[in-house]
Scaffold this active site. Structure first.
Site, short mmCIF file in Angstrom:
data_model
loop_
_atom_site.label_atom_id
_atom_site.label_comp_id
_atom_site.label_asym_id
_atom_site.label_seq_id
_atom_site.Cartn_x
_atom_site.Cartn_y
_atom_site.Cartn_z
N CYS A 84 0.78 -1.22 0.08
CA CYS A 84 0.02 -0.15 0.05
C CYS A 84 1.05 1.35 -0.24
CB CYS A 84 -0.93 -0.12 1.16
SG CYS A 84 -1.94 1.44 1.48
N CYS A 87 0.35 3.34 3.67
CA CYS A 87 0.91 2.58 5.12
C CYS A 87 1.95 1.55 4.91
CB CYS A 87 -0.35 1.95 5.79
SG CYS A 87 -1.24 0.86 5.11
N CYS A 133 -7.15 -0.87 1.40
CA CYS A 133 -6.25 -1.65 2.14
C CYS A 133 -7.14 -1.59 3.74
CB CYS A 133 -5.11 -0.56 2.38
SG CYS A 133 -3.91 -1.03 3.58
N CYS A 136 -5.22 1.06 6.53
CA CYS A 136 -5.56 2.41 6.61
C CYS A 136 -6.50 2.90 5.66
CB CYS A 136 -4.26 2.94 5.80
SG CYS A 136 -3.97 2.75 3.95
N CYS A 156 -7.91 -5.80 -10.03
CA CYS A 156 -7.42 -4.63 -10.87
C CYS A 156 -7.07 -3.56 -10.16
CB CYS A 156 -8.54 -4.46 -11.64
SG CYS A 156 -8.16 -3.59 -13.33
#
Length: 173
Positions: A84, A87, A133, A136, A156
């Protein structure tokens, strides 16, 4: 008899007063949580998102998308982990990445299912499954049921929502 009736009425009124106070307290807490909870979340987001590029911010915080075939990881063939951008949570392995022809990096599976969360997305007049995510709450992309392999899934994902870390073996070769 009359004394009993007054005592019963007093108890009844006291009980009703307690119930009203509890209801008011609960409603007040809900209101405060709603008002200040939103502000705290926004403050936390601003801290997390402050170092992102405008495009990454638009994708991760505003549920945007990058133009197809424009992402920096679309043609990445290196071995490693996609994390991510906000984070650093580990999301996808290069071993599950494939070319779906969609214009965005595509993966057949996640590293750990608890690292992402999914939500139904009705934006743009379509029903899709949004991928976020779990750590976060950054918007990553969408998952579809038309992927290859045993999962049958196609994650995707926007390159702008990802950061790539090469495997240490790749660096030594």
């Amino acid at each position: 008899m009359r004394e009993y009736s007054n005592k019963k009425r007093r108890i009844s009124l006291t009980y009703m007063h307690e119930i009203k106070l509890k209801r008011i307290s609960i409603l007040s807490l809900l209101f405060i949580t709603f008002i200040f909870g939103e502000n705290m979340a926004e403050k936390d987001k601003k801290i997390l998102y402050k170092n992102l590029s405008p495009e990454s911010y638009h994708v991760a915080a505003e549920c945007g998308t990058e133009a197809p075939f424009s992402g920096k990881y679309l043609y990445n063939k290196k071995k490693g982990t996609y994390n991510c951008i906000v984070c650093g949570n580990s999301l996808f392995s290069s071993e599950t990445k494939y070319d779906s022809g969609s214009g965005w990096p595509s993966f057949t599976d996640v590293i750990k299912s608890e690292n992402i969360k999914t939500e139904t997305d009705f934006r743009y007049g379509m029903r899709r499954t949004e991928v976020r995510c779990a750590k976060c709450d950054a918007h990553l992309g969408h998952v579809f049921n038309d992927g290859p392999g045993k999962t049958g899934l196609r994650y995707c994902i926007n390159s702008a929502a990802l950061d790539f870390n090469s495997d240490s073996l790749q660096k030594n070769e």
